[in-house]
Design a protein around this motif. Sequence first.
Motif, PDB file in Angstrom:
ATOM      1  N   ASP A  82     -18.227  50.068  50.139  1.00 12.91           N
ATOM      2  CA  ASP A  82     -17.817  51.042  49.036  1.00 12.91           C
ATOM      3  C   ASP A  82     -17.565  52.452  49.493  1.00 12.91           C
ATOM      4  O   ASP A  82     -18.655  53.086  50.187  1.00 12.91           O
ATOM      5  N   LEU A  83     -16.487  53.031  49.248  1.00 18.39           N
ATOM      6  CA  LEU A  83     -16.296  54.388  49.470  1.00 18.39           C
ATOM      7  C   LEU A  83     -16.507  55.185  48.126  1.00 18.39           C
ATOM      8  O   LEU A  83     -15.727  54.971  47.452  1.00 18.39           O
ATOM      9  N   HIS A  84     -17.390  56.405  47.980  1.00 22.87           N
ATOM     10  CA  HIS A  84     -17.492  57.210  46.991  1.00 22.87           C
ATOM     11  C   HIS A  84     -17.035  58.409  47.324  1.00 22.87           C
ATOM     12  O   HIS A  84     -17.019  59.198  48.191  1.00 22.87           O
ATOM     13  N   PHE A  85     -16.256  58.928  46.152  1.00 23.92           N
ATOM     14  CA  PHE A  85     -15.577  60.061  46.506  1.00 23.92           C
ATOM     15  C   PHE A  85     -16.011  60.889  45.109  1.00 23.92           C
ATOM     16  O   PHE A  85     -15.618  60.596  44.061  1.00 23.92           O
ATOM     17  N   ALA A  86     -16.683  62.148  45.281  1.00 27.01           N
ATOM     18  CA  ALA A  86     -17.172  62.970  44.139  1.00 27.01           C
ATOM     19  C   ALA A  86     -15.915  63.258  43.400  1.00 27.01           C
ATOM     20  O   ALA A  86     -14.901  63.547  43.963  1.00 27.01           O
TER      21      ALA A  86
END
Length: 185
Positions: A142-146
């Motif tokens: 999972d890649l999280h992008f603010a």
Amino acid sequence: MNPAEIRQFTAKMSAESKKMKTLQASFVQTKKMDFLNKDLVTSGEMALQAPAMLSWRYTKPYKYSVIFKNGKMHINDQGKKSTHDAKSRNFQKLNKLIIGSANGNLLNDPDFTVSYFKNSSGNIARFIPKSAQLLKYIRQVDLHFASNQSVVSQVNMLEASGDTTTIVFKNTKVNAPVPASVFSL
């Protein structure tokens, strides 16, 4: 995310990743392993330079560096140095996974099935490997992008064993000069 949000998000990420020449950040990595009562927490610095140079340096609680450069993987394990040919398919996938996770280029990788989500803090792109070979190691990334950010703020990886690794990036700099010494042992 609905289809329109996905199109907007992936278009923005694709445009931003094409502009990215360098990326630098500090990180804290937390590894949870089934057989350990306590999480393993490490920290360090990472840098990448387009098209395929990557430096990943652990500084606490030990010193360990991995550098991908010119088709080679260089390792410095607390002073013990080694170099490996990184042109094998597995090393190339590893390099692509790490770089793609850091700069968001993984969004267009045909080796993964991608799903998109949003929450109160931003967007999440979930990657499930398509190949049985990669599934032996990684079940999901999972890649999280603010919110309103075009670089990855956090990576959550679920390994085939059930262990998890979380990497939180801080002090991220995009397109700032990277000293050549960062890519040498």
